[in-house]
Design a protein around this motif. Structure first.
Motif, mmCIF file in Angstrom:
data_model
loop_
_atom_site.group_PDB
_atom_site.id
_atom_site.type_symbol
_atom_site.label_atom_id
_atom_site.label_comp_id
_atom_site.label_asym_id
_atom_site.label_seq_id
_atom_site.Cartn_x
_atom_site.Cartn_y
_atom_site.Cartn_z
ATOM 1 N N GLU A 25 1.454 6.879 -6.612
ATOM 2 C CA GLU A 25 0.406 7.869 -6.863
ATOM 3 C C GLU A 25 0.905 9.283 -6.538
ATOM 4 O O GLU A 25 0.611 10.244 -7.268
ATOM 5 C CB GLU A 25 -0.829 7.550 -6.006
ATOM 6 C CG GLU A 25 -1.540 6.265 -6.392
ATOM 7 C CD GLU A 25 -2.147 6.356 -7.780
ATOM 8 O OE1 GLU A 25 -2.543 7.464 -8.177
ATOM 9 O OE2 GLU A 25 -2.216 5.313 -8.465
ATOM 10 N N ALA A 26 1.655 9.409 -5.441
ATOM 11 C CA ALA A 26 2.194 10.718 -5.078
ATOM 12 C C ALA A 26 3.185 11.211 -6.129
ATOM 13 O O ALA A 26 3.243 12.408 -6.447
ATOM 14 C CB ALA A 26 2.868 10.642 -3.706
ATOM 15 N N MET A 64 0.827 -1.203 0.000
ATOM 16 C CA MET A 64 0.000 0.000 0.000
ATOM 17 C C MET A 64 0.864 1.257 0.000
ATOM 18 O O MET A 64 0.554 2.243 -0.683
ATOM 19 C CB MET A 64 -0.930 -0.001 1.220
ATOM 20 C CG MET A 64 -1.997 -1.080 1.194
ATOM 21 S SD MET A 64 -3.119 -0.880 -0.219
ATOM 22 C CE MET A 64 -3.836 0.718 0.137
ATOM 23 N N GLN A 65 1.966 1.213 0.751
ATOM 24 C CA GLN A 65 2.865 2.366 0.788
ATOM 25 C C GLN A 65 3.498 2.611 -0.577
ATOM 26 O O GLN A 65 3.640 3.765 -1.011
ATOM 27 C CB GLN A 65 3.952 2.143 1.843
ATOM 28 C CG GLN A 65 4.980 3.250 1.938
ATOM 29 C CD GLN A 65 4.387 4.562 2.398
ATOM 30 O OE1 GLN A 65 3.323 4.588 3.023
ATOM 31 N NE2 GLN A 65 5.071 5.663 2.096
ATOM 32 N N MET A 77 0.906 4.175 -2.773
ATOM 33 C CA MET A 77 0.759 5.583 -2.418
ATOM 34 C C MET A 77 1.946 6.403 -2.925
ATOM 35 O O MET A 77 1.783 7.534 -3.388
ATOM 36 C CB MET A 77 0.634 5.737 -0.903
ATOM 37 C CG MET A 77 -0.677 5.208 -0.329
ATOM 38 S SD MET A 77 -0.734 5.320 1.475
ATOM 39 C CE MET A 77 -0.562 7.094 1.697
ATOM 40 N N TYR A 136 7.676 10.405 1.899
ATOM 41 C CA TYR A 136 7.176 9.106 1.437
ATOM 42 C C TYR A 136 8.313 8.091 1.372
ATOM 43 O O TYR A 136 8.146 6.932 1.747
ATOM 44 C CB TYR A 136 6.516 9.250 0.068
ATOM 45 C CG TYR A 136 5.160 9.899 0.100
ATOM 46 C CD1 TYR A 136 4.019 9.131 0.258
ATOM 47 C CD2 TYR A 136 5.018 11.271 -0.034
ATOM 48 C CE1 TYR A 136 2.761 9.723 0.268
ATOM 49 C CE2 TYR A 136 3.769 11.874 -0.020
ATOM 50 C CZ TYR A 136 2.644 11.098 0.139
ATOM 51 O OH TYR A 136 1.397 11.677 0.163
#
Length: 426
Positions: free
Chosen positions: A30-31, A23-24, A27, A169
């Motif tokens: 996506e970021a 999931m990280q 993300m 991130y």
């Protein structure tokens, strides 16, 4: 692999960590795409405003089609289709990039009709770092044969800007990967330790059988032989046979102690708790110790001779006997041991007080450690492995009892106290 509760927990934990990391990463991706899109829009809007201001200065109408063409990820070509000054372009580029808060290094070049070449303008470092300005690339600007009045803009540190903007991130992702590595390593150590425990358990079971069986046979045969007329009639043979029986019994005691410590150390002991009279058990300890150590003076003073405990009677006897035996072995020639069993506010206090030489302060905190033996000034050799008091502490911990040791004030001797809480009373 056998499906056990431990294996299921390990598998679920691994799936959970891998899922969080996945999931990280999603993300993070996506970021990255969002940051890339936002930066592209900032560049496009800034360049569009530059063109607008140039057309406004020349009092010309804006073209209907977009004048901005993205050649590559970090290279843009802007078709002005009208005359403009180099100084004007420099000012407009900087002011428009600052307006959209594009804090990123850039360089630009303009097409010169006379020379038919791209004329390099300047490398602009938003951080004003002269070292970064050395990264300029004058040959990176390509001509466009279909355009006349145009300029090109490059962002040499664009990819670095993406990465730098997502540093939090990246940090979180790195921490999660570190957690995964630590988890896998911990599981590896856990499984390795479990294998060692199983191996040790098998070893203890095998050693119990391999040692106890021949030793029992030796004792049975020796005791039978000691009763034979030919042995009793011969003093020398009778003496030697007595030595065999005595040493066999001693060896049997050492084996029992080592096995008991090994089992308690690996939580292989299951306590058989039941109510029993603690005073009677302690009186039995005194009687047996007095038989073995004829010169010792062992006394017992209970406050209540009907005091019932809920504990493992076998191990309770063993720890009491071990303490008494240690006090006599390490004590004086005329050893005295006094046992008291008294009521306290929240339970019982079982105390063993002797008249021995005591223990030096630098050693007293280590007497319950495994294999630890207090150095003796008289160099008297005493049999043992330094396991007696270690076993005592382990059994007290399994019963949730507290044990302490201190030198008597005034000396001589020491006092070992076992605090037994009310939940262990019947």
């Amino acid at each position: 692999m056998k499906l056990t509760k431990l294996n299921i927990i390990i598998f679920i934990g691994l799936i959970a960590i891998v899922g969080v990391i996945t999931m990280q990463l999603i993300m993070l991706h996506e970021a990255y795409l969002f940051e890339k899109k936002e930066t592209g829009e900032k560049i496009h809007f800034a360049l569009q405003d530059v063109v607008t201001r140039i057309y406004r200065d020349n009092q010309s109408e804006l073209p209907t089609e977009t004048p901005i063409k993205k050649i590559s990820e970090d290279y843009y070509v802007v078709n002005v289709d009208d005359y403009f000054e180099a100084s004007t372009l420099k000012y407009y580029l900087r002011s428009e990039f600052e307006k959209v808060k594009l804090d990123m290094d850039y360089e630009y070049a303009m097409y010169n009709c006379a020379s038919d070449e791209m004329v390099y303008g300047e490398y602009v470092s938003m951080g004003q770092n002269e070292i970064e300005k050395k990264q300029k690339c004058e040959n990176c600007f390509t001509k466009r044969p279909d355009l006349i009045y145009y300029f090109g803009v490059r962002f040499p540190r664009l990819q670095y800007g993406y990465v730098n903007s997502l540093k939090l991130y990246w940090m979180y992702t790195g921490v999660l990967f570190l957690v995964l590595v630590i988890y896998v390593y911990s599981v590896f150590l856990l499984l390795k330790q479990k294998a060692y425990t199983e191996l040790q358990k098998d070893f203890i079971n095998n050693m119990t059988h391999e040692f106890k069986t021949p030793l029992s046979s030796i004792l049975i045969a020796s005791n039978y032989a000691a009763k034979q007329e030919a042995i009793t009639a011969n003093p020398k043979l009778n003496k030697y046979l007595g030595i065999i029986i005595e040493q066999s019994n001693r060896l049997n005691q050492h084996i029992e102690r080592i096995l008991s410590v090994a089992k308690t150390d690996n939580n292989l002991v299951s306590l058989q708790k039941k109510p029993f009279n603690a005073a009677e058990t302690l009186e039995l300890v005194c009687e047996n110790a007095s038989i073995k150590f004829e010169n010792a003076n062992i006394t017992f003073t209970p406050q209540n001779r009907q005091q019932l405990l809920i504990a493992d009677e076998f191990h309770f006897y063993n720890i009491a006997y071990n303490i008494v035996e240690n006090a006599i072995k390490y004590g004086n020639a005329a050893a005295k041991v006094h046992i008291t069993l008294t009521q306290a506010e929240e339970g019982l206090l079982l105390a063993f007080t002797d008249n021995g030489p005591g223990i030096a302060p630098e050693h007293i905190d280590f007497v319950f450690d495994r294999f630890y033996r207090v150095p003796r000034e008289n160099k008297k050799e005493i049999e043992g492995f330094g396991l007696g008091l270690f076993y005592v502490k382990k059994i007290c911990e399994l019963h949730k009892w507290r044990i302490s040791i201190k030198n008597n004030v005034p000396p001589p001797g020491i006092t070992i106290t076992i605090y037994i809480p009310k939940k262990s009373l019947a």
